[in-house]
Design a protein around this motif. Structure first.
Motif, PDB file in Angstrom:
ATOM      1  N   LYS A   1     107.104  44.421  11.990  1.00  7.10           N
ATOM      2  CA  LYS A   1     106.015  43.684  12.640  1.00  7.10           C
ATOM      3  C   LYS A   1     106.185  42.206  12.354  1.00  7.10           C
ATOM      4  O   LYS A   1     106.716  41.808  11.309  1.00  7.10           O
ATOM      5  N   THR A   2     105.743  41.392  13.300  1.00  3.76           N
ATOM      6  CA  THR A   2     105.813  39.949  13.112  1.00  3.76           C
ATOM      7  C   THR A   2     104.766  39.270  13.980  1.00  3.76           C
ATOM      8  O   THR A   2     104.273  39.852  14.959  1.00  3.76           O
ATOM      9  N   SER A   3     104.412  38.056  13.608  1.00  2.35           N
ATOM     10  CA  SER A   3     103.533  37.213  14.409  1.00  2.35           C
ATOM     11  C   SER A   3     104.283  35.921  14.694  1.00  2.35           C
ATOM     12  O   SER A   3     104.678  35.220  13.762  1.00  2.35           O
ATOM     13  N   LEU A   4     104.496  35.624  15.976  1.00  2.61           N
ATOM     14  CA  LEU A   4     105.257  34.449  16.365  1.00  2.61           C
ATOM     15  C   LEU A   4     104.311  33.336  16.832  1.00  2.61           C
ATOM     16  O   LEU A   4     103.316  33.609  17.505  1.00  2.61           O
ATOM     17  N   PRO A   5     104.616  32.079  16.513  1.00  2.00           N
ATOM     18  CA  PRO A   5     103.715  30.962  16.843  1.00  2.00           C
ATOM     19  C   PRO A   5     103.855  30.481  18.282  1.00  2.00           C
ATOM     20  O   PRO A   5     103.962  29.273  18.546  1.00  2.00           O
ATOM     21  N   ILE A   6     103.862  31.406  19.232  1.00  2.00           N
ATOM     22  CA  ILE A   6     103.897  31.044  20.653  1.00  2.00           C
ATOM     23  C   ILE A   6     102.816  31.842  21.364  1.00  2.00           C
ATOM     24  O   ILE A   6     102.577  33.011  21.054  1.00  2.00           O
ATOM     25  N   GLY A   7     102.133  31.201  22.308  1.00  2.00           N
ATOM     26  CA  GLY A   7     101.061  31.876  23.025  1.00  2.00           C
ATOM     27  C   GLY A   7     100.836  31.237  24.383  1.00  2.00           C
ATOM     28  O   GLY A   7     101.326  30.145  24.674  1.00  2.00           O
ATOM     29  N   SER A   8     100.071  31.903  25.221  1.00  2.00           N
ATOM     30  CA  SER A   8      99.879  31.444  26.597  1.00  2.00           C
ATOM     31  C   SER A   8      99.145  30.108  26.670  1.00  2.00           C
ATOM     32  O   SER A   8      99.521  29.215  27.438  1.00  2.00           O
ATOM     33  N   LEU A   9      98.113  29.942  25.850  1.00  2.00           N
ATOM     34  CA  LEU A   9      97.343  28.692  25.885  1.00  2.00           C
ATOM     35  C   LEU A   9      98.087  27.555  25.192  1.00  2.00           C
ATOM     36  O   LEU A   9      98.088  26.416  25.673  1.00  2.00           O
ATOM     37  N   SER A  10      98.725  27.847  24.066  1.00  2.00           N
ATOM     38  CA  SER A  10      99.476  26.794  23.376  1.00  2.00           C
ATOM     39  C   SER A  10     100.642  26.312  24.231  1.00  2.00           C
ATOM     40  O   SER A  10     100.950  25.112  24.253  1.00  2.00           O
ATOM     41  N   PHE A  11     101.297  27.213  24.967  1.00  2.00           N
ATOM     42  CA  PHE A  11     102.370  26.814  25.878  1.00  2.00           C
ATOM     43  C   PHE A  11     101.814  25.980  27.028  1.00  2.00           C
ATOM     44  O   PHE A  11     102.408  24.975  27.427  1.00  2.00           O
ATOM     45  N   ALA A  12     100.677  26.406  27.587  1.00  2.00           N
ATOM     46  CA  ALA A  12     100.077  25.657  28.690  1.00  2.00           C
ATOM     47  C   ALA A  12      99.742  24.236  28.262  1.00  2.00           C
ATOM     48  O   ALA A  12      99.989  23.270  28.994  1.00  2.00           O
ATOM     49  N   LYS A  13      99.190  24.106  27.063  1.00  2.00           N
ATOM     50  CA  LYS A  13      98.819  22.779  26.566  1.00  2.00           C
ATOM     51  C   LYS A  13     100.051  21.922  26.281  1.00  2.00           C
ATOM     52  O   LYS A  13     100.069  20.717  26.565  1.00  2.00           O
ATOM     53  N   LYS A  14     101.083  22.527  25.736  1.00  2.00           N
ATOM     54  CA  LYS A  14     102.264  21.771  25.321  1.00  2.00           C
ATOM     55  C   LYS A  14     103.158  21.372  26.489  1.00  2.00           C
ATOM     56  O   LYS A  14     103.709  20.263  26.504  1.00  2.00           O
ATOM     57  N   TYR A  15     103.286  22.268  27.484  1.00  2.00           N
ATOM     58  CA  TYR A  15     104.300  22.052  28.514  1.00  2.00           C
ATOM     59  C   TYR A  15     103.760  21.758  29.912  1.00  2.00           C
ATOM     60  O   TYR A  15     104.429  21.094  30.699  1.00  2.00           O
ATOM     61  N   VAL A  16     102.589  22.268  30.253  1.00  2.00           N
ATOM     62  CA  VAL A  16     102.124  22.206  31.642  1.00  2.00           C
ATOM     63  C   VAL A  16     101.200  21.008  31.826  1.00  2.00           C
ATOM     64  O   VAL A  16     100.149  20.922  31.188  1.00  2.00           O
ATOM     65  N   HIS A  17     101.568  20.101  32.710  1.00  2.00           N
ATOM     66  CA  HIS A  17     100.820  18.871  32.887  1.00  2.00           C
ATOM     67  C   HIS A  17      99.835  18.923  34.048  1.00  2.00           C
ATOM     68  O   HIS A  17      99.084  17.976  34.264  1.00  2.00           O
ATOM     69  N   SER A  18      99.847  20.008  34.814  1.00  2.00           N
ATOM     70  CA  SER A  18      98.871  20.189  35.889  1.00  2.00           C
ATOM     71  C   SER A  18      98.217  21.552  35.703  1.00  2.00           C
ATOM     72  O   SER A  18      98.131  22.056  34.590  1.00  2.00           O
TER      73      SER A  18
ATOM     74  N   ASP B   1     101.393  41.918  21.721  1.00  2.00           N
ATOM     75  CA  ASP B   1     100.125  41.260  22.050  1.00  2.00           C
ATOM     76  C   ASP B   1     100.405  39.778  22.227  1.00  2.00           C
ATOM     77  O   ASP B   1     100.668  39.064  21.259  1.00  2.00           O
ATOM     78  N   ILE B   2     100.375  39.303  23.477  1.00  2.00           N
ATOM     79  CA  ILE B   2     100.550  37.878  23.755  1.00  2.00           C
ATOM     80  C   ILE B   2      99.170  37.247  23.815  1.00  2.00           C
ATOM     81  O   ILE B   2      98.425  37.446  24.778  1.00  2.00           O
ATOM     82  N   GLY B   3      98.824  36.517  22.778  1.00  2.00           N
ATOM     83  CA  GLY B   3      97.527  35.868  22.725  1.00  2.00           C
ATOM     84  C   GLY B   3      97.612  34.420  23.168  1.00  2.00           C
ATOM     85  O   GLY B   3      98.650  33.945  23.640  1.00  2.00           O
ATOM     86  N   GLY B   4      96.515  33.692  22.987  1.00  2.00           N
ATOM     87  CA  GLY B   4      96.509  32.295  23.370  1.00  2.00           C
ATOM     88  C   GLY B   4      97.331  31.422  22.452  1.00  2.00           C
ATOM     89  O   GLY B   4      97.943  30.438  22.893  1.00  2.00           O
ATOM     90  N   GLY B   5      97.357  31.763  21.142  1.00  2.00           N
ATOM     91  CA  GLY B   5      98.053  30.916  20.182  1.00  2.00           C
ATOM     92  C   GLY B   5      99.163  31.595  19.416  1.00  2.00           C
ATOM     93  O   GLY B   5      99.881  30.932  18.672  1.00  2.00           O
ATOM     94  N   SER B   6      99.307  32.909  19.559  1.00  2.00           N
ATOM     95  CA  SER B   6     100.363  33.620  18.843  1.00  2.00           C
ATOM     96  C   SER B   6     100.728  34.885  19.608  1.00  2.00           C
ATOM     97  O   SER B   6      99.993  35.335  20.487  1.00  2.00           O
ATOM     98  N   THR B   7     101.874  35.439  19.244  1.00  2.00           N
ATOM     99  CA  THR B   7     102.340  36.691  19.845  1.00  2.00           C
ATOM    100  C   THR B   7     102.719  37.651  18.728  1.00  2.00           C
ATOM    101  O   THR B   7     103.551  37.312  17.881  1.00  2.00           O
ATOM    102  N   GLU B   8     102.096  38.818  18.730  1.00  2.00           N
ATOM    103  CA  GLU B   8     102.381  39.834  17.711  1.00  2.00           C
ATOM    104  C   GLU B   8     103.281  40.915  18.306  1.00  2.00           C
ATOM    105  O   GLU B   8     103.043  41.366  19.441  1.00  2.00           O
ATOM    106  N   ILE B   9     104.286  41.303  17.537  1.00  2.00           N
ATOM    107  CA  ILE B   9     105.224  42.349  17.966  1.00  2.00           C
ATOM    108  C   ILE B   9     105.304  43.397  16.874  1.00  2.00           C
ATOM    109  O   ILE B   9     105.455  43.069  15.695  1.00  2.00           O
ATOM    110  N   VAL B  10     105.191  44.663  17.273  1.00  2.00           N
ATOM    111  CA  VAL B  10     105.264  45.783  16.327  1.00  2.00           C
ATOM    112  C   VAL B  10     106.171  46.859  16.903  1.00  2.00           C
ATOM    113  O   VAL B  10     106.001  47.262  18.059  1.00  2.00           O
TER     114      VAL B  10
END
Length: 302
Positions: free
Chosen positions: A150-167, A131-140
Motif C-alpha cells: 500500500k502507498t499514498s502518492l502526493p498527486i491528486g485531481s485538484l492539486s493537478f488542476a491547481k498546479k497545471y491547468v490555467h483555465s 483511490d484518486i482523491g483531490g490531493g493524494s492517490t492511494e494504491i493497495v
C-alpha cells in the motif's frame, strides 16, 4: 444508534448519517459540499479562507445533526489538511470553532481504510484498489483479502488542476505535463514495479465521475459502474480545450460531472497512467471507501 461521520477531503467535505446496530450499519443520508480545500493551500500553507470555509461547512452539518438529535459524531481529514505546513494549527482552529474533534488520517491509514471499506462489498479476494482523491492517490494490492502493498502518492485531481491547468479545462500541453509528473511519481513506487492486474477497483470522485462520463458518451445505462481503460484517453481527448470540443461534448460534460468539471480531466490523466502502468483493462467503481472503513475499524471494533 445514529452516527454522524464527517469526511474533510481535499475536494469535498461530506457528512453521512448511519444507523449502526450490532456489527452492521446502514447509510441513511449523506450531504456533500465541493469546497476544494486543496486549492486554498499556498506555498504549502492552508490559508485562512480555507479554514473559514471548512468551519462554515461543518457548522452547517452540526445544525443537521442537532435537528435529528444525533450526538455521536466523528470527523477525520485527509490530504489537504494533513499535508499543510500549518496542519496542526489549522485543525486546532477548526476544532475550537466547531466543537468537533478531528482525526488527521495519514496516507498509510487512508490506504488501509480505503481497503477495509471497499473490500467488504466485493466478492474478489485479490486485486488492485485505487483511490484518486483531490490531493493524494492511494494504491493497495491485496491477496486473499490481506493487504500486500500500500502507498499514498502526493498527486491528486485538484492539486493537478491547481498546479497545471490555467483555465477551466486543460490544454494538450498541460495534459502532457500532468502525465509526466504522474508517471514519475508512480514509477518511484518501487513496491508496485512488478504489479500487473487486469482490473482496478476504483473508489472516490474521479472514478465515479469517469463512470458517469463514460456512460453518457457511450450510451450506457446510468447505473453501470464499469469502464474499459482504453476509453480513458478518448474521454480526455474529447475535453482538451485546444482540440475543438463540440457542443455535444460540452453538454455531456456538464450533464454528467457538473461539480467536477475542473478536476475530472486531471483525475483521468492520473487514472490513465495508473491503468497503463498496471496493464489494467477494466475499472470497476466501488461506492464504499474511507468512510465505511473508518466505521469498521474505528467504531465497530471499539
Amino acid at each position: 444508534m445514529l452516527q454522524g461521520i464527517i469526511d474533510i477531503g481535499s475536494n469535498t467535505i461530506r457528512m453521512a448519517v448511519y444507523l449502526i446496530e450490532g456489527g452492521h450499519f446502514e447509510q441513511l443520508m449523506k450531504w456533500k459540499h465541493t469546497i476544494g480545500l486543496a486549492s486554498y493551500v499556498e506555498d504549502g500553507v492552508m490559508q485562512q479562507a480555507g479554514i473559514d470555509r471548512a468551519v462554515e461547512t461543518i457548522l452547517e452539518y452540526k445544525e443537521i445533526l442537532y435537528c435529528f438529535k444525533i450526538s455521536k459524531v466523528e470527523a477525520f481529514t485527509t490530504a489537504a489538511l494533513r499535508n499543510a505546513q500549518n496542519s496542526r494549527q489549522a485543525v486546532a482552529e477548526i476544532e475550537d470553532r466547531t466543537g468537533i474533534t478531528i482525526s488527521v488520517i495519514s496516507g498509510d491509514e487512508e490506504a488501509t481504510l480505503d481497503f477495509i471499506g471497499a473490500t467488504h462489498s466485493l466478492n474478489n479476494t485479490s486485486g488492485l484498489l485505487i483511490d484518486i482523491g483531490g490531493g493524494s492517490t492511494e494504491i493497495v494490492t491485496y491477496r486473499d483479502r490481506q493487504i500486500q502493498y500500500k502507498t499514498s502518492l502526493p498527486i491528486g485531481s485538484l492539486s493537478f488542476a491547481k498546479k497545471y491547468v490555467h483555465s477551466i479545462l486543460p490544454t494538450m500541453q498541460e495534459c502532457l505535463e500532468m502525465n509526466g509528473e504522474a508517471e514519475a511519481t508512480i514509477g518511484a513506487a518501487a513496491d508496485f514495479s512488478n504489479i500487473c492486474e487486469a482490473e482496478i477497483v476504483g473508489i472516490g470522485g474521479t472514478f465515479k465521475g469517469a463512470c458517469a462520463l463514460n456512460n453518457e458518451l457511450f450510451n450506457l445505462p446510468a447505473v453501470n459502474q464499469r469502464l474499459e481503460t482504453k476509453n480513458i484517453r478518448q474521454l480526455i481527448g474529447n475535453f482538451v480545450s485546444d482540440l475543438g470540443m463540440t457542443q455535444d461534448m460540452a453538454v455531456s460534460l456538464m450533464r454528467s460531472v457538473p461539480e467536477r468539471i475542473q478536476t475530472i480531466i486531471p483525475g483521468l490523466v492520473i487514472a490513465d497512467v495508473l491503468a497503463r502502468r498496471f496493464q489494467s483493462h477494466w475499472i470497476t467503481y466501488s461506492d464504499s471507501g474511507v468512510r465505511e472503513g473508518y466505521i469498521y475499524s474505528r467504531i465497530l471494533e471499539k
